[in-house]
Design a protein around this motif. Structure first.
Motif, PDB file in Angstrom:
ATOM      1  N   PHE A 195       2.618  -3.139  -8.121  1.00  0.00           N
ATOM      2  CA  PHE A 195       1.223  -2.869  -7.742  1.00  0.00           C
ATOM      3  C   PHE A 195       0.263  -3.481  -8.754  1.00  0.00           C
ATOM      4  O   PHE A 195      -0.776  -4.027  -8.386  1.00  0.00           O
ATOM      5  N   PHE A 196       0.590  -3.397 -10.034  1.00  0.00           N
ATOM      6  CA  PHE A 196      -0.330  -3.805 -11.089  1.00  0.00           C
ATOM      7  C   PHE A 196      -0.399  -5.316 -11.266  1.00  0.00           C
ATOM      8  O   PHE A 196      -1.214  -5.819 -12.032  1.00  0.00           O
ATOM      9  N   ASN A 197       0.429  -6.064 -10.532  1.00  0.00           N
ATOM     10  CA  ASN A 197       0.352  -7.527 -10.533  1.00  0.00           C
ATOM     11  C   ASN A 197      -0.394  -8.066  -9.326  1.00  0.00           C
ATOM     12  O   ASN A 197      -0.523  -9.278  -9.163  1.00  0.00           O
ATOM     13  N   LEU A 198      -0.886  -7.177  -8.459  1.00  0.00           N
ATOM     14  CA  LEU A 198      -1.629  -7.606  -7.282  1.00  0.00           C
ATOM     15  C   LEU A 198      -3.005  -8.152  -7.671  1.00  0.00           C
ATOM     16  O   LEU A 198      -3.537  -7.790  -8.719  1.00  0.00           O
ATOM     17  N   PRO A 199      -3.614  -8.964  -6.820  1.00  0.00           N
ATOM     18  CA  PRO A 199      -4.974  -9.447  -7.086  1.00  0.00           C
ATOM     19  C   PRO A 199      -5.957  -8.268  -7.174  1.00  0.00           C
ATOM     20  O   PRO A 199      -5.727  -7.207  -6.572  1.00  0.00           O
ATOM     21  N   PRO A 200      -7.073  -8.456  -7.893  1.00  0.00           N
ATOM     22  CA  PRO A 200      -8.026  -7.362  -8.128  1.00  0.00           C
ATOM     23  C   PRO A 200      -8.551  -6.670  -6.869  1.00  0.00           C
ATOM     24  O   PRO A 200      -8.680  -5.444  -6.845  1.00  0.00           O
ATOM     25  N   SER A 201      -8.836  -7.413  -5.803  1.00  0.00           N
ATOM     26  CA  SER A 201      -9.409  -6.769  -4.616  1.00  0.00           C
ATOM     27  C   SER A 201      -8.403  -5.821  -3.954  1.00  0.00           C
ATOM     28  O   SER A 201      -8.790  -4.767  -3.434  1.00  0.00           O
ATOM     29  N   LEU A 202      -7.124  -6.157  -3.974  1.00  0.00           N
ATOM     30  CA  LEU A 202      -6.103  -5.272  -3.417  1.00  0.00           C
ATOM     31  C   LEU A 202      -5.921  -4.038  -4.298  1.00  0.00           C
ATOM     32  O   LEU A 202      -5.826  -2.913  -3.800  1.00  0.00           O
ATOM     33  N   ARG A 213       6.847   4.839  10.234  1.00  0.00           N
ATOM     34  CA  ARG A 213       7.201   4.794   8.819  1.00  0.00           C
ATOM     35  C   ARG A 213       7.380   3.319   8.485  1.00  0.00           C
ATOM     36  O   ARG A 213       8.218   2.639   9.083  1.00  0.00           O
ATOM     37  N   PHE A 214       6.546   2.837   7.562  1.00  0.00           N
ATOM     38  CA  PHE A 214       6.567   1.435   7.177  1.00  0.00           C
ATOM     39  C   PHE A 214       7.225   1.254   5.817  1.00  0.00           C
ATOM     40  O   PHE A 214       6.960   2.024   4.891  1.00  0.00           O
ATOM     41  N   ALA A 215       8.063   0.228   5.706  1.00  0.00           N
ATOM     42  CA  ALA A 215       8.531  -0.232   4.404  1.00  0.00           C
ATOM     43  C   ALA A 215       7.416  -1.141   3.883  1.00  0.00           C
ATOM     44  O   ALA A 215       7.001  -2.075   4.565  1.00  0.00           O
ATOM     45  N   VAL A 216       6.907  -0.831   2.705  1.00  0.00           N
ATOM     46  CA  VAL A 216       5.797  -1.585   2.126  1.00  0.00           C
ATOM     47  C   VAL A 216       6.301  -2.284   0.863  1.00  0.00           C
ATOM     48  O   VAL A 216       6.934  -1.654   0.013  1.00  0.00           O
ATOM     49  N   HIS A 217       6.043  -3.577   0.775  1.00  0.00           N
ATOM     50  CA  HIS A 217       6.427  -4.296  -0.438  1.00  0.00           C
ATOM     51  C   HIS A 217       5.386  -5.363  -0.763  1.00  0.00           C
ATOM     52  O   HIS A 217       4.585  -5.747   0.096  1.00  0.00           O
ATOM     53  N   ALA A 218       5.402  -5.803  -2.015  1.00  0.00           N
ATOM     54  CA  ALA A 218       4.470  -6.829  -2.484  1.00  0.00           C
ATOM     55  C   ALA A 218       5.273  -8.052  -2.914  1.00  0.00           C
ATOM     56  O   ALA A 218       6.333  -7.923  -3.532  1.00  0.00           O
ATOM     57  N   ALA A 219       4.753  -9.219  -2.564  1.00  0.00           N
ATOM     58  CA  ALA A 219       5.358 -10.483  -2.983  1.00  0.00           C
ATOM     59  C   ALA A 219       4.271 -11.534  -3.093  1.00  0.00           C
ATOM     60  O   ALA A 219       3.459 -11.690  -2.174  1.00  0.00           O
ATOM     61  N   GLU A 220       4.223 -12.214  -4.221  1.00  0.00           N
ATOM     62  CA  GLU A 220       3.281 -13.311  -4.450  1.00  0.00           C
ATOM     63  C   GLU A 220       1.845 -12.927  -4.117  1.00  0.00           C
ATOM     64  O   GLU A 220       1.128 -13.659  -3.432  1.00  0.00           O
ATOM     65  N   GLY A 221       1.427 -11.746  -4.559  1.00  0.00           N
ATOM     66  CA  GLY A 221       0.042 -11.316  -4.402  1.00  0.00           C
ATOM     67  C   GLY A 221      -0.317 -10.790  -3.030  1.00  0.00           C
ATOM     68  O   GLY A 221      -1.480 -10.575  -2.727  1.00  0.00           O
ATOM     69  N   THR A 222       0.675 -10.582  -2.173  1.00  0.00           N
ATOM     70  CA  THR A 222       0.446 -10.112  -0.816  1.00  0.00           C
ATOM     71  C   THR A 222       1.210  -8.813  -0.591  1.00  0.00           C
ATOM     72  O   THR A 222       2.335  -8.668  -1.071  1.00  0.00           O
ATOM     73  N   PRO A 243      -0.668   8.778  -9.613  1.00  0.00           N
ATOM     74  CA  PRO A 243      -0.681   7.518  -8.863  1.00  0.00           C
ATOM     75  C   PRO A 243      -1.141   7.722  -7.426  1.00  0.00           C
ATOM     76  O   PRO A 243      -0.878   8.756  -6.810  1.00  0.00           O
ATOM     77  N   THR A 244      -1.827   6.720  -6.903  1.00  0.00           N
ATOM     78  CA  THR A 244      -2.260   6.747  -5.504  1.00  0.00           C
ATOM     79  C   THR A 244      -1.050   6.523  -4.599  1.00  0.00           C
ATOM     80  O   THR A 244       0.041   6.178  -5.067  1.00  0.00           O
ATOM     81  N   VAL A 245      -1.246   6.676  -3.307  1.00  0.00           N
ATOM     82  CA  VAL A 245      -0.157   6.483  -2.341  1.00  0.00           C
ATOM     83  C   VAL A 245       0.464   5.097  -2.495  1.00  0.00           C
ATOM     84  O   VAL A 245       1.687   4.953  -2.572  1.00  0.00           O
ATOM     85  N   PHE A 246      -0.360   4.048  -2.566  1.00  0.00           N
ATOM     86  CA  PHE A 246       0.188   2.693  -2.656  1.00  0.00           C
ATOM     87  C   PHE A 246       0.781   2.401  -4.025  1.00  0.00           C
ATOM     88  O   PHE A 246       1.734   1.623  -4.136  1.00  0.00           O
ATOM     89  N   GLN A 247       0.267   3.026  -5.089  1.00  0.00           N
ATOM     90  CA  GLN A 247       0.898   2.885  -6.397  1.00  0.00           C
ATOM     91  C   GLN A 247       2.288   3.520  -6.378  1.00  0.00           C
ATOM     92  O   GLN A 247       3.228   2.980  -6.969  1.00  0.00           O
ATOM     93  N   GLN A 248       2.422   4.649  -5.682  1.00  0.00           N
ATOM     94  CA  GLN A 248       3.735   5.279  -5.553  1.00  0.00           C
ATOM     95  C   GLN A 248       4.699   4.391  -4.765  1.00  0.00           C
ATOM     96  O   GLN A 248       5.861   4.245  -5.129  1.00  0.00           O
ATOM     97  N   LEU A 249       4.217   3.809  -3.673  1.00  0.00           N
ATOM     98  CA  LEU A 249       5.073   2.992  -2.814  1.00  0.00           C
ATOM     99  C   LEU A 249       5.518   1.701  -3.491  1.00  0.00           C
ATOM    100  O   LEU A 249       6.667   1.292  -3.364  1.00  0.00           O
ATOM    101  N   LEU A 250       4.614   1.059  -4.216  1.00  0.00           N
ATOM    102  CA  LEU A 250       4.896  -0.264  -4.773  1.00  0.00           C
ATOM    103  C   LEU A 250       5.416  -0.230  -6.198  1.00  0.00           C
ATOM    104  O   LEU A 250       6.040  -1.192  -6.645  1.00  0.00           O
TER     105      LEU A 250
END
Length: 195
Positions: free
Chosen positions: A28-35, A122-131, A17-24
């Motif tokens: 991650f897999f529900n994000l819009p295609p461009s993200l 150090r950032f807390a990274v999260h996804a919500a509603e495609g963002t 997994p990439t860095v953002f796949q690990q974080l999210l």
């Protein structure tokens, strides 16, 4: 039946997994295609687009921006980001017009680590509603001296998709200094990399 035990399936060939796949994780897999595209880079890739940048006008804001290597104010400026990524880290080489800024991002204990000038965030990274949202969780000066995260609560990033393109908004404001920088724009795979 030969009695021989079947060979175990090896996972070593599966993509890590990439860095953002690990974080999210799974979101991650529900994000819009461009993200998903931008945050799924393995190896080298480049994106290009446009950016608007506003800089703080106060003396302290200008000093903070300079120490962090922030670009100057500009409107509708060309932006190019070259990525170099592996499962442990990503290097983002940004070119805002003629100004360059490179940072390395890593996953550290569930947080996204990034150094800007003398500060390590150090950032807390999260996804919500495609963002995707980045919010400051910890800060260290010169990598060793902890600073109160509440002083950096107005340092944040947001990423989303609009009209099929990756869009971003980054802002940083500090107590006493006020707004240091705010920039927003869009990116898509660079023409020389696409295809």
């Amino acid at each position: 039946m030969s009695g021989a035990a079947p060979r175990p399936f090896s996972l070593s060939t599966a993509a890590e997994p990439t860095v953002f796949q690990q974080l999210l994780g799974a979101p991650f897999f529900n994000l819009p295609p461009s993200l998903r595209r931008l945050h799924s880079i393995r190896g080298q890739d480049a994106f290009a687009g446009e950016v608007d940048i506003e800089r703080g006008r106060g003396l302290l804001a200008r000093l903070c921006g300079r120490l962090a290597g922030m670009p100057p104010a500009m409107q509708a400026a060309p932006l190019r980001v070259e990525f170099s990524a592996d499962p442990r880290s990503e290097t983002w080489r940004r070119q805002f017009g003629s100004h360059r800024l490179a940072t390395r991002l890593r996953c550290r204990k569930g947080l996204l680590a990034e150094r800007l000038g003398p500060l390590q965030f150090r950032f807390a990274v999260h996804a919500a509603e495609g963002t995707i949202y980045w919010n400051v969780a910890r800060v260290r000066l010169l990598g060793v001296l902890p600073l109160p995260a509440r002083l950096f609560q107005r340092v944040r990033c947001r990423e989303w998709e609009q009209d099929g393109r990756y869009h971003f908004h980054v802002e940083a404001a500090l107590p006493l200094a006020g707004p240091v920088i705010a920039y927003h724009g869009w990116l898509e795979p660079a023409a020389d990399e696409a295809g």
